[in-house]
Design an enzyme around this catalytic site. Structure first.
Site, PDB file in Angstrom:
ATOM      1  N   PRO A  46       0.694  -1.180  -0.018  1.00 15.25           N
ATOM      2  CG  PRO A  46      -0.396  -1.326   2.113  1.00 15.25           C
ATOM      3  CD  PRO A  46       0.685  -1.653   1.253  1.00 15.25           C
ATOM      4  CD  GLU A  47       2.669   3.351  -4.290  1.00 17.42           C
ATOM      5  OE1 GLU A  47       2.907   4.243  -4.582  1.00 17.42           O
ATOM      6  OE2 GLU A  47       2.939   2.143  -5.174  1.00 17.42           O
TER       7      GLU A  47
END
Length: 277
Positions: free
Chosen positions: A2-3
């Site tokens: 996840p960013e």
DNA sequence: CTTACATCCTGATTGC
DNA sequence: TGCAATCAGGATGTAA
């Protein structure tokens, strides 16, 4: 995995069900994550109420009633899910459920992370900004601080590729491998270009486009490339809008030239050889 | 200070 | 089909 957009999407979907809930018990399965979950974690969080959720870069922060907080990071493979019902004992502890917080309405917040590159820790009142992980972060991409002048300053002195600069959390917080490629596509700059050799106009464009791309990704509830899921277990929809990431050999959306893949800084990078000269 | 690189882990995919 | 090699959305510690 996840960013920033995925973490922000998680924050938004978790806010309603979690705010106001008291943590009644904690079960730690495997404590050996990126950093070991402290033995004291349990006692420090049980009995406290979740007052709000915030985010800093790729870190999700659960602010607690005593002013303390839980800081969580999902690494490459982590997910945070909110579960209402435990169907049976198996569902109570699926593989890689490492931290399981039981709440006062019977629901649970679970950190599941196969690769264990994630992180969950308690931080005492007033010390969130001082925590090692948070203190090291550069400005938020949506902040005033992150502008063309700032990025120019960072780029000027460096020899590294622009894509590495964008992914450096000390430079700007929250950009990872997918969005770095997407930002540079839209800016028309090749990922491997050396920072110091960029023209001022290119840096200005990158600084302006960075928050745009991230905001659009948040609107799409993030990107599910392989495994990302939101707190309900649903994939994000921004993957459909990716222009270059994961599209090696496919025609560029703008000019139809096949997208290329190249390793920059030991990470896969994707670009259009025509649009990004 | 910056940069390059190995390393932490498991699981999915690729290639033979 | 089976098995081994490769790759994966991240960050850090070490060495130069």
């Amino acid at each position: 995995m996840p960013e920033l957009p995925e973490v922000e999407s998680l924050r938004r979907t978790l806010e309603a069900p979690l705010v106001g809930r008291r943590i009644v018990s904690v079960r730690v399965g495997e404590p050996r994550l990126r950093r070991r979950v402290e033995a004291s974690f349990k006692d420090l969080v049980v009995g406290r109420t979740i007052e709000s959720l915030s985010r800093r870069g790729k870190y999700l922060i659960f602010n607690l009633s005593d002013g303390g907080a839980i800081i969580a990071h999902l690494g490459m493979s982590g997910t945070l899910t909110h579960r209402h019902v435990d169907f049976d004992n198996r569902a109570l502890a699926p593989r890689h459920d490492h931290v399981n917080l039981e709440l006062d309405d019977g629901s649970r917040l679970v950190l599941n992370d196969p690769r264990r590159f994630g992180l969950m820790k308690f931080v005492a009142a007033g010390e969130v900004e001082q925590a090692d992980e948070i203190r090291a972060l550069g400005p938020e991409p949506f902040s005033r601080e992150f502008d063309a002048g700032y990025l120019m300053l960072k780029a000027r002195s460096r020899k590294t590729a622009i894509k590495n600069l964008l992914m450096d959390q000390k430079v700007v917080a929250g950009v990872g491998n997918i969005y770095a490629s997407e930002i540079l596509f839209r800016a028309g700059v090749r990922p491997a270009r050396r920072c110091g050799r960029l023209k001022r106009a290119e840096v200005e464009l990158i600084a302006a486009i960075t928050p745009e791309v991230l905001a659009e990704a948040i609107d799409g509830r993030g990107t599910t490339f392989r495994s990302y899921r939101d707190s309900h277990g649903r994939p994000g929809s921004f993957g459909e809008q990716l222009k270059v990431y994961g599209r090696e050999g496919q025609p560029c959306a703008v000019c139809s030239t096949p997208i290329r893949k190249r390793t920059v800084g030991q990470r896969s990078s994707f670009y259009c050889p025509r649009c990004q000269q």
